[in-house]
Design an enzyme around this catalytic site. Sequence first.
Site, PDB file in Angstrom:
ATOM      1  N   SER A   1     -21.341  12.142   4.659  1.00 57.87           N
ATOM      2  CA  SER A   1     -20.337  12.825   3.830  1.00 57.87           C
ATOM      3  C   SER A   1     -19.049  13.098   4.589  1.00 57.87           C
ATOM      4  CB  SER A   1     -20.867  14.186   3.362  1.00 57.87           C
ATOM      5  OG  SER A   1     -21.675  14.037   2.249  1.00 57.87           O
TER       6      SER A   1
ATOM      7  N   HIS B   1     -18.630   9.559  -0.395  1.00 59.67           N
ATOM      8  CA  HIS B   1     -19.408   8.404   0.086  1.00 59.67           C
ATOM      9  C   HIS B   1     -18.813   7.157  -0.541  1.00 59.67           C
ATOM     10  CE1 HIS B   1     -22.992  10.174   2.114  1.00 59.67           C
ATOM     11  NE2 HIS B   1     -22.525  11.248   1.503  1.00 59.67           N
TER      12      HIS B   1
ATOM     13  N   HIS C   1     -29.051   8.622  -1.340  1.00 59.81           N
ATOM     14  CA  HIS C   1     -29.908   9.775  -1.072  1.00 59.81           C
ATOM     15  C   HIS C   1     -31.045   9.821  -2.093  1.00 59.81           C
ATOM     16  CE1 HIS C   1     -25.757  10.778   0.142  1.00 59.81           C
ATOM     17  NE2 HIS C   1     -26.307  11.468   1.124  1.00 59.81           N
TER      18      HIS C   1
ATOM     19  N   TYR D   1     -31.859  12.425  -3.620  1.00 58.30           N
ATOM     20  CA  TYR D   1     -31.460  13.303  -4.733  1.00 58.30           C
ATOM     21  C   TYR D   1     -30.638  12.579  -5.801  1.00 58.30           C
ATOM     22  CZ  TYR D   1     -26.923  13.869  -2.312  1.00 58.30           C
ATOM     23  OH  TYR D   1     -25.730  13.646  -1.693  1.00 58.30           O
ATOM     24  N   GLU D   2     -30.186  11.350  -5.497  1.00 54.82           N
ATOM     25  CA  GLU D   2     -29.505  10.569  -6.536  1.00 54.82           C
ATOM     26  C   GLU D   2     -30.522   9.934  -7.479  1.00 54.82           C
ATOM     27  OE1 GLU D   2     -25.858   8.296  -4.912  1.00 54.82           O
ATOM     28  OE2 GLU D   2     -27.051   8.798  -3.145  1.00 54.82           O
TER      29      GLU D   2
ATOM     30  N   ALA E   1     -23.555  15.216   7.464  1.00 54.15           N
ATOM     31  CA  ALA E   1     -22.994  16.563   7.399  1.00 54.15           C
ATOM     32  C   ALA E   1     -24.191  17.502   7.268  1.00 54.15           C
ATOM     33  CB  ALA E   1     -22.098  16.688   6.176  1.00 54.15           C
TER      34      ALA E   1
ATOM     35  N   MET F   1     -29.523  16.726   3.858  1.00 53.87           N
ATOM     36  CA  MET F   1     -30.255  16.054   2.768  1.00 53.87           C
ATOM     37  C   MET F   1     -30.348  14.547   3.003  1.00 53.87           C
ATOM     38  SD  MET F   1     -28.346  17.933  -0.414  1.00 53.87           S
ATOM     39  CE  MET F   1     -27.879  19.664  -0.322  1.00 53.87           C
ATOM     40  N   SER F   2     -30.335  14.136   4.250  1.00 51.15           N
ATOM     41  CA  SER F   2     -30.337  12.683   4.495  1.00 51.15           C
ATOM     42  C   SER F   2     -31.003  12.384   5.832  1.00 51.15           C
ATOM     43  CB  SER F   2     -28.892  12.161   4.505  1.00 51.15           C
ATOM     44  OG  SER F   2     -28.193  12.668   5.622  1.00 51.15           O
TER      45      SER F   2
ATOM     46  N   ASN G   1     -20.760  23.632   7.800  1.00 48.53           N
ATOM     47  CA  ASN G   1     -20.843  25.017   7.268  1.00 48.53           C
ATOM     48  C   ASN G   1     -22.021  25.700   7.937  1.00 48.53           C
ATOM     49  OD1 ASN G   1     -22.236  22.924   5.314  1.00 48.53           O
ATOM     50  ND2 ASN G   1     -23.425  24.837   5.166  1.00 48.53           N
TER      51      ASN G   1
ATOM     52  N   HIS H   1     -19.382  21.384  -1.841  1.00 49.76           N
ATOM     53  CA  HIS H   1     -19.251  20.027  -1.295  1.00 49.76           C
ATOM     54  C   HIS H   1     -17.816  19.763  -0.848  1.00 49.76           C
ATOM     55  CE1 HIS H   1     -20.345  15.931  -0.490  1.00 49.76           C
ATOM     56  NE2 HIS H   1     -19.567  15.432  -1.432  1.00 49.76           N
TER      57      HIS H   1
HETATM   58  N1  HPA Z   1     -27.561  22.290   3.482  1.00 55.19           N
HETATM   59  C1  HPA Z   1     -27.961  21.058   3.129  1.00 55.19           C
HETATM   60  N2  HPA Z   1     -27.183  19.998   3.256  1.00 55.19           N
HETATM   61  C2  HPA Z   1     -25.941  20.160   3.740  1.00 55.19           C
HETATM   62  C3  HPA Z   1     -25.462  21.410   4.123  1.00 55.19           C
HETATM   63  C4  HPA Z   1     -26.318  22.537   3.975  1.00 55.19           C
HETATM   64  O1  HPA Z   1     -25.959  23.693   4.290  1.00 55.19           O
HETATM   65  N3  HPA Z   1     -24.189  21.228   4.575  1.00 55.19           N
HETATM   66  C5  HPA Z   1     -23.927  19.901   4.461  1.00 55.19           C
HETATM   67  N4  HPA Z   1     -24.984  19.234   3.964  1.00 55.19           N
END
Ligand code: HPA
Length: 276
Positions: free
Chosen positions: A34, A65, A87, A89-90, A117, A215-216, A239, A251
Amino acid sequence: MADASNIESDLALARKVLDSHFGDAPKIGLVLGSGLSDLVDFFEGAKEVSYSELPGFIPSTVEGHKGTLVAGNLGGVPVVAMAGRNHLYEGHSAAAVVFPIRALIHWGIDSVVITNAAGGISSNLAEGDLMLISDHLNLTGRNPLVGENVDSLGPRFPDMSFAYDPELRKKAKEIGTKGGLDLKEGVYASNLGPSYETPAEVEMIDRMGADAVGMSTVLEVIAARHAGARVLGLSCITNLAAGKSKNVLSHDDVKDVANRVKGRMQHLVTEFVKAI
Ligand code: HPA
């Protein structure tokens, strides 16, 4: 596509198409997560092909992406980069998520830099940090190797003791120290997503031993290790994970921070591909 029964023919076809677009495979592949796809802007002699033209590669549905495969020279070294990934989740299967990485390895890459990320959990991580991944927790509940093993790809029960290659990590750390990058190192946990974690889930993942969450990555690493490729994993801490700061997660913020970090990421990855 990408079920065990025809994975070999799918990979053979992908290899043919990759050959016809790009010629011989480079040795190094990059997976850009990301907000990190801009690294391809630094490639010399870049050639870009959309995933829609590559069999088994799925166009990305996620903002930030790109969904293109880009080959070129980075710091004078031939590389190929996935600018964007798919991913779970898609809605894709684990096998579909890892098809591109398998295809690149089948084509000829032997080392892969996998970036993402992630939310920082450990108190020594701050927004904007780069974290070398030392190990992972696969909390997705999925594994790309489920089903009949394809022996030509790798063993039924691949070892994961050194999933994130110690020698490659050492090289990256040396580059980090030399370049004053303040590289962190830690364990990455992957959830299924797409909702961010609750603070209670972050607390649980913290106690389980993870330093960052995303998530990857973990499925790609499992597939790469199964196929014998060496992996360097790199998280951009975009973050603090839920409950670790007062901020609400978005996001857009993830992409903004990834964008701010890209200079350091570019330096690290460029020096790294030159060093291996
Ligand atoms: N959690 C899950 N996936 C993420 C996060 C998060 O805080 N930040 C960027 N991708």
